[in-house]
Write a protein that holds these residues in place. Structure first.
Motif, PDB file in Angstrom:
ATOM      1  N   GLY A 122       0.813  -1.213   0.000  1.00  0.00           N
ATOM      2  CA  GLY A 122       0.000   0.000   0.000  1.00  0.00           C
ATOM      3  C   GLY A 122       0.844   1.259   0.000  1.00  0.00           C
ATOM      4  N   GLN A 123       1.929   1.234   0.785  1.00  0.00           N
ATOM      5  CA  GLN A 123       2.817   2.394   0.820  1.00  0.00           C
ATOM      6  C   GLN A 123       3.537   2.586  -0.514  1.00  0.00           C
ATOM      7  N   ILE A 124       3.883   1.479  -1.157  1.00  0.00           N
ATOM      8  CA  ILE A 124       4.564   1.566  -2.457  1.00  0.00           C
ATOM      9  C   ILE A 124       3.624   2.122  -3.532  1.00  0.00           C
ATOM     10  N   LEU A 125       2.372   1.671  -3.489  1.00  0.00           N
ATOM     11  CA  LEU A 125       1.410   2.068  -4.522  1.00  0.00           C
ATOM     12  C   LEU A 125       0.721   3.395  -4.226  1.00  0.00           C
ATOM     13  N   ARG A 126       0.895   3.903  -3.013  1.00  0.00           N
ATOM     14  CA  ARG A 126       0.180   5.117  -2.612  1.00  0.00           C
ATOM     15  C   ARG A 126       0.352   6.290  -3.576  1.00  0.00           C
ATOM     16  N   PRO A 127       1.570   6.584  -4.035  1.00  0.00           N
ATOM     17  CA  PRO A 127       1.708   7.733  -4.954  1.00  0.00           C
ATOM     18  C   PRO A 127       0.901   7.583  -6.243  1.00  0.00           C
ATOM     19  N   ILE A 129      -2.072   5.547  -6.580  1.00  0.00           N
ATOM     20  CA  ILE A 129      -3.517   5.383  -6.421  1.00  0.00           C
ATOM     21  C   ILE A 129      -4.168   6.467  -5.567  1.00  0.00           C
ATOM     22  N   PHE A 130      -3.357   7.175  -4.769  1.00  0.00           N
ATOM     23  CA  PHE A 130      -3.935   8.179  -3.872  1.00  0.00           C
ATOM     24  C   PHE A 130      -4.683   9.286  -4.622  1.00  0.00           C
ATOM     25  N   PRO A 131      -4.146   9.793  -5.741  1.00  0.00           N
ATOM     26  CA  PRO A 131      -4.891  10.847  -6.462  1.00  0.00           C
ATOM     27  C   PRO A 131      -6.289  10.415  -6.891  1.00  0.00           C
ATOM     28  N   TYR A 132      -6.468   9.130  -7.151  1.00  0.00           N
ATOM     29  CA  TYR A 132      -7.791   8.636  -7.538  1.00  0.00           C
ATOM     30  C   TYR A 132      -8.671   8.400  -6.306  1.00  0.00           C
ATOM     31  N   MET A 133      -8.047   7.989  -5.204  1.00  0.00           N
ATOM     32  CA  MET A 133      -8.810   7.697  -3.993  1.00  0.00           C
ATOM     33  C   MET A 133      -9.427   8.951  -3.385  1.00  0.00           C
ATOM     34  N   VAL A 134      -8.703  10.075  -3.454  1.00  0.00           N
ATOM     35  CA  VAL A 134      -9.229  11.308  -2.856  1.00  0.00           C
ATOM     36  C   VAL A 134     -10.461  11.818  -3.598  1.00  0.00           C
ATOM     37  N   LYS A 135     -10.664  11.327  -4.799  1.00  0.00           N
ATOM     38  CA  LYS A 135     -11.832  11.757  -5.575  1.00  0.00           C
ATOM     39  C   LYS A 135     -13.099  11.013  -5.164  1.00  0.00           C
ATOM     40  N   VAL A 136     -12.930   9.878  -4.496  1.00  0.00           N
ATOM     41  CA  VAL A 136     -14.095   9.076  -4.075  1.00  0.00           C
ATOM     42  C   VAL A 136     -13.954   8.713  -2.593  1.00  0.00           C
ATOM     43  N   PRO A 137     -13.915   9.702  -1.706  1.00  0.00           N
ATOM     44  CA  PRO A 137     -13.680   9.420  -0.283  1.00  0.00           C
ATOM     45  C   PRO A 137     -14.759   8.544   0.345  1.00  0.00           C
ATOM     46  N   SER A 138     -15.990   8.706  -0.093  1.00  0.00           N
ATOM     47  CA  SER A 138     -17.074   7.909   0.501  1.00  0.00           C
ATOM     48  C   SER A 138     -16.907   6.428   0.178  1.00  0.00           C
ATOM     49  N   ILE A 139     -16.468   6.136  -1.038  1.00  0.00           N
ATOM     50  CA  ILE A 139     -16.261   4.738  -1.431  1.00  0.00           C
ATOM     51  C   ILE A 139     -15.077   4.145  -0.664  1.00  0.00           C
ATOM     52  N   VAL A 140     -14.013   4.923  -0.543  1.00  0.00           N
ATOM     53  CA  VAL A 140     -12.831   4.457   0.184  1.00  0.00           C
ATOM     54  C   VAL A 140     -13.175   4.185   1.644  1.00  0.00           C
ATOM     55  N   LYS A 141     -13.927   5.102   2.252  1.00  0.00           N
ATOM     56  CA  LYS A 141     -14.319   4.930   3.650  1.00  0.00           C
ATOM     57  C   LYS A 141     -15.197   3.697   3.830  1.00  0.00           C
ATOM     58  N   ALA A 142     -16.146   3.518   2.915  1.00  0.00           N
ATOM     59  CA  ALA A 142     -17.035   2.359   3.001  1.00  0.00           C
ATOM     60  C   ALA A 142     -16.259   1.056   2.829  1.00  0.00           C
ATOM     61  N   PHE A 143     -15.311   1.053   1.909  1.00  0.00           N
ATOM     62  CA  PHE A 143     -14.503  -0.140   1.679  1.00  0.00           C
ATOM     63  C   PHE A 143     -13.622  -0.435   2.889  1.00  0.00           C
ATOM     64  N   ASP A 144     -13.025   0.612   3.445  1.00  0.00           N
ATOM     65  CA  ASP A 144     -12.138   0.459   4.597  1.00  0.00           C
ATOM     66  C   ASP A 144     -12.896  -0.100   5.797  1.00  0.00           C
ATOM     67  N   GLN A 145     -13.999   0.543   6.136  1.00  0.00           N
ATOM     68  CA  GLN A 145     -14.773   0.100   7.293  1.00  0.00           C
ATOM     69  C   GLN A 145     -15.486  -1.217   7.020  1.00  0.00           C
ATOM     70  N   GLY A 146     -15.912  -1.398   5.782  1.00  0.00           N
ATOM     71  CA  GLY A 146     -16.610  -2.630   5.432  1.00  0.00           C
ATOM     72  C   GLY A 146     -15.719  -3.854   5.511  1.00  0.00           C
ATOM     73  N   SER A 147     -14.459  -3.700   5.124  1.00  0.00           N
ATOM     74  CA  SER A 147     -13.539  -4.838   5.175  1.00  0.00           C
ATOM     75  C   SER A 147     -13.306  -5.285   6.614  1.00  0.00           C
ATOM     76  N   ILE A 148     -13.174  -4.304   7.521  1.00  0.00           N
ATOM     77  CA  ILE A 148     -13.009  -4.642   8.940  1.00  0.00           C
ATOM     78  C   ILE A 148     -14.273  -5.310   9.474  1.00  0.00           C
ATOM     79  N   LEU A 149     -15.416  -4.757   9.084  1.00  0.00           N
ATOM     80  CA  LEU A 149     -16.691  -5.313   9.531  1.00  0.00           C
ATOM     81  C   LEU A 149     -16.850  -6.758   9.085  1.00  0.00           C
ATOM     82  N   MET A 150     -16.460  -7.056   7.859  1.00  0.00           N
ATOM     83  CA  MET A 150     -16.614  -8.412   7.341  1.00  0.00           C
ATOM     84  C   MET A 150     -15.710  -9.401   8.070  1.00  0.00           C
TER      85      MET A 150
END
Length: 264
Positions: A122-127, A129-150
């Protein structure tokens, strides 16, 4: 860089996470093991061996106007170090007593592949994928919290199907909630006063308080699945699930209060 090099703060957080918590858990054995039973006490002790949280430590530190850079480094260091220290502590104080000859090396390798390798990637790929992730914060948040929930849902639902609530009575659950609450209270009091005694500034005190007083559920459940093969997983993860909810509620109130106090 300044947050990374603040070694005194990181050392104190490390001491709370991997020394004070385990010592308190071990000291509680004469009281808790008869009340909770061996397996729930193992879960309680396993919780004491876990590293700190990352996201909530940073979030609460930021809310309370603490040293956010220090919180990022301390919480991250705690999780990385915990991948090695937690299996060793579990091997020595829990499984070593029931499974003679238990070798934590295999578990450490599995935990590293499961938790550390994705972190590094994740740290290697951050530069990239991060520009794309900041454009969809709600999806990233849902994926992040959803993965832990699952992860948590999968482990806990299996335990329920296996008869967790037939093994844990209401009074035992109450004892566990009280034990988690008392443990959190003791650690929070120490994490509040000890940094003051060592002369840390307010921002660092806030960081130490929030990074030192929490335990990770997100890493705890996968670790338990690897370390406690053949054991009733629900009994092992139930303490950290309860402790996690208590710590979030209490820290949320404290962070909000400290945030308001800095604005006055």
């Amino acid at each position: 860089m300044e947050g990374m090099l603040h070694w005194k703060m990181h050392a104190l957080v490390f001491a709370f996470t991997f020394l004070i918590f385990p010592v308190l858990g071990l000291m509680a054995k004469p009281v808790l093991e008869p009340l909770l039973g061996q397996q729930l006490y193992w879960g309680f002790l396993f919780m004491c061996f876990l590293p700190s949280t990352v996201q909530s430590s940073i979030a609460f530190t930021s809310m309370a106007k603490g040293n956010v850079a220090g919180a990022v480094c301390s919480a991250s260091f705690s999780n990385i170090i915990g991948m090695f220290i937690t299996p060793i502590l579990v091997s020595f104080f829990i499984l070593g007593q029931s499974q003679h000859g238990f070798d934590p090396t295999k578990s450490i390798i599995q935990i590293t592949l499961l938790l550390l390798v994705p972190f590094i990637l994740g740290q290697i790929l951050r530069p990239y994928i991060f520009p794309y992730m900041v454009k969809v914060p709600s999806i990233v948040k849902a994926f992040d919290q959803g993965s832990i929930l699952m992860v948590v849902y999968g482990a806990f639902s299996s335990a329920v199907v296996a008869g967790l609530w037939q093994q844990v009575s209401g009074i035992t659950l109450l004892y566990l909630i009280i034990a988690c609450s008392v443990l959190l209270t003791i650690v929070m009091l120490l994490a509040f006063y000890v940094p003051k005694w060592f002369g840390f500034n307010r921002a660092d005190q806030v960081t130490i308080f929030f990074c030192s007083s929490k335990k990770t559920l997100a890493s705890g459940v996968p670790m338990a699945q690897i370390l406690f093969i053949g054991q009733p997983l629900g009994m092992i993860v139930l303490p950290i699930m309860i402790f996690h909810q208590i710590q979030l509620m209490v820290c949320g109130v404290i962070a909000n209060r400290w945030s308001k106090s800095t604005q006055e």
